[in-house]
Design a protein around this motif. Structure first.
Motif, short mmCIF file in Angstrom:
data_model
loop_
_atom_site.label_atom_id
_atom_site.label_comp_id
_atom_site.label_asym_id
_atom_site.label_seq_id
_atom_site.Cartn_x
_atom_site.Cartn_y
_atom_site.Cartn_z
N ALA A 189 0.81 -1.21 0.00
CA ALA A 189 0.00 0.00 0.00
C ALA A 189 0.85 1.26 0.00
CB ALA A 189 -0.94 0.01 1.20
N ALA A 190 1.99 1.24 0.63
CA ALA A 190 2.82 2.44 0.69
C ALA A 190 4.21 2.22 0.13
CB ALA A 190 2.93 2.94 2.13
N GLY A 191 4.53 0.99 -0.21
CA GLY A 191 5.83 0.70 -0.77
C GLY A 191 6.96 0.68 0.25
N THR A 192 6.63 0.79 1.53
CA THR A 192 7.64 0.79 2.58
C THR A 192 7.18 -0.14 3.70
OG1 THR A 192 6.61 2.65 3.70
CG2 THR A 192 8.31 3.17 2.09
N SER A 193 8.06 -0.41 4.63
CA SER A 193 7.72 -1.22 5.78
C SER A 193 6.67 -0.50 6.62
CB SER A 193 8.97 -1.48 6.62
OG SER A 193 8.62 -2.16 7.80
N GLN A 194 5.73 -1.25 7.15
CA GLN A 194 4.63 -0.67 7.89
C GLN A 194 4.81 -0.79 9.40
OE1 GLN A 194 2.05 1.06 6.33
NE2 GLN A 194 3.58 0.88 4.75
N ASP A 195 6.03 -1.00 9.87
CA ASP A 195 6.27 -1.18 11.31
C ASP A 195 5.79 0.01 12.13
OD1 ASP A 195 7.40 -3.62 10.75
OD2 ASP A 195 9.45 -2.85 10.74
N ARG A 196 6.11 1.23 11.68
CA ARG A 196 5.71 2.43 12.43
C ARG A 196 4.20 2.58 12.45
NH1 ARG A 196 4.00 7.09 10.93
NH2 ARG A 196 4.63 6.85 8.77
N ARG A 197 3.55 2.36 11.32
CA ARG A 197 2.10 2.49 11.26
C ARG A 197 1.42 1.38 12.07
NH1 ARG A 197 0.40 3.45 5.22
NH2 ARG A 197 -1.56 3.93 6.25
N PHE A 198 2.01 0.19 12.09
CA PHE A 198 1.46 -0.90 12.89
C PHE A 198 1.59 -0.57 14.38
CE2 PHE A 198 1.75 -5.20 14.83
CZ PHE A 198 0.45 -5.60 14.54
N ALA A 199 2.70 0.04 14.77
CA ALA A 199 2.87 0.47 16.16
C ALA A 199 1.81 1.51 16.54
CB ALA A 199 4.28 1.02 16.38
N GLU A 200 1.48 2.42 15.60
CA GLU A 200 0.42 3.39 15.85
C GLU A 200 -0.93 2.68 16.05
OE1 GLU A 200 0.34 5.99 12.52
OE2 GLU A 200 2.16 7.05 13.08
N LEU A 201 -1.17 1.66 15.25
CA LEU A 201 -2.41 0.89 15.38
C LEU A 201 -2.49 0.22 16.74
CD1 LEU A 201 -4.98 -0.56 14.36
CD2 LEU A 201 -3.45 -2.29 13.37
N LEU A 202 -1.41 -0.40 17.16
CA LEU A 202 -1.38 -1.05 18.47
C LEU A 202 -1.59 -0.05 19.59
CD1 LEU A 202 1.51 -3.61 17.97
CD2 LEU A 202 -0.95 -4.04 18.00
N ALA A 203 -0.98 1.12 19.47
CA ALA A 203 -1.16 2.15 20.49
C ALA A 203 -2.63 2.59 20.56
CB ALA A 203 -0.25 3.35 20.21
N ALA A 204 -3.27 2.72 19.40
CA ALA A 204 -4.69 3.10 19.38
C ALA A 204 -5.55 2.01 20.00
CB ALA A 204 -5.13 3.38 17.95
N LEU A 205 -5.24 0.76 19.72
CA LEU A 205 -6.01 -0.34 20.30
C LEU A 205 -5.81 -0.43 21.81
CD1 LEU A 205 -5.44 -3.10 17.61
CD2 LEU A 205 -7.60 -1.95 18.13
N GLU A 206 -4.58 -0.23 22.25
CA GLU A 206 -4.28 -0.33 23.68
C GLU A 206 -4.83 0.86 24.46
OE1 GLU A 206 -0.05 -0.70 23.62
OE2 GLU A 206 -0.13 -2.76 22.90
N ALA A 207 -4.99 2.00 23.80
CA ALA A 207 -5.49 3.19 24.48
C ALA A 207 -6.99 3.17 24.66
CB ALA A 207 -5.10 4.44 23.68
N ASP A 208 -7.69 2.28 23.99
CA ASP A 208 -9.15 2.22 24.07
C ASP A 208 -9.57 1.59 25.39
OD1 ASP A 208 -11.84 1.99 23.75
OD2 ASP A 208 -11.75 1.06 21.78
N PRO A 209 -10.26 2.34 26.25
CA PRO A 209 -10.65 1.79 27.55
C PRO A 209 -11.73 0.71 27.46
CG PRO A 209 -11.58 3.98 27.25
CD PRO A 209 -10.68 3.72 26.08
N THR A 210 -12.44 0.63 26.33
CA THR A 210 -13.48 -0.39 26.19
C THR A 210 -12.97 -1.67 25.55
OG1 THR A 210 -14.11 0.43 23.99
CG2 THR A 210 -15.21 1.42 25.91
#
Length: 163
Positions: free
Chosen positions: A127-148
């Protein structure tokens, strides 16, 4: 990650050079079709209408392809759950349906408790032509930050990076 008005809902879209290309390539083909119709208007006839019509059809096809494959693709994570908009459909998952998350070659993979998985192509390497490690870390942070979320802490969320 983009935030869209109102409640802050993290949204990931295809990035890199793919997104500008998704706008530029259909625009170039559309301009070529427009030039064909201008040529037809200056000298109407079958010999000028045929190429104009062919370029118009090609422009519509290219625009639809880039819309479905690149511009429409996104991943949203919010209190209501996860929405993965892929080229062929939209998948809506409740946070309680996700047992684990991993990063595969085709994007973020949300593994269900019943063994099925849903892939979000907005986080694929293609999708972006580069490694998605940073964006995946952002996804994990968003999932972990959800109190529900069904997992209480970062340790409660099982994830891995498959290479």
């Amino acid at each position: 990650m983009d935030d869209q008005g109102g409640d802050s809902v993290p949204v990931w879209r295809v990035g890199g050079v793919a997104r500008p290309a998704g706008y530029a390539i259909p625009a170039v083909v559309g301009v070529k079709a427009l030039n064909g119709w201008v040529a037809w208007a200056s000298s109407p006839g079958a010999d000028t209408a045929r190429p104009a019509g062919l370029w118009s059809g090609l422009a519509v096809g290219v625009a639809l392809f880039f819309w479905c494959a690149i511009l429409r693709v996104r991943l949203e994570v919010g209190p209501e759950g996860i929405v993965a908009v892929n080229p062929w459909g939209t998948h809506r998952l409740g946070l309680d349906e996700v047992a684990s998350v991993s990063l595969g070659a085709w994007g973020a993979e949300f593994h269900h408790g019943d063994g099925f998985k849903t892939t979000a192509y907005a986080l694929s390497e293609l999708a972006a032509g580069t490694s998605q490690d940073r964006r995946f870390a952002e996804l994990l942070a968003a999932l972990e930050a959800d109190p529900t979320a069904p997992w209480p802490t970062a340790e409660g969320l099982r994830w891995s990076e498959e290479q």
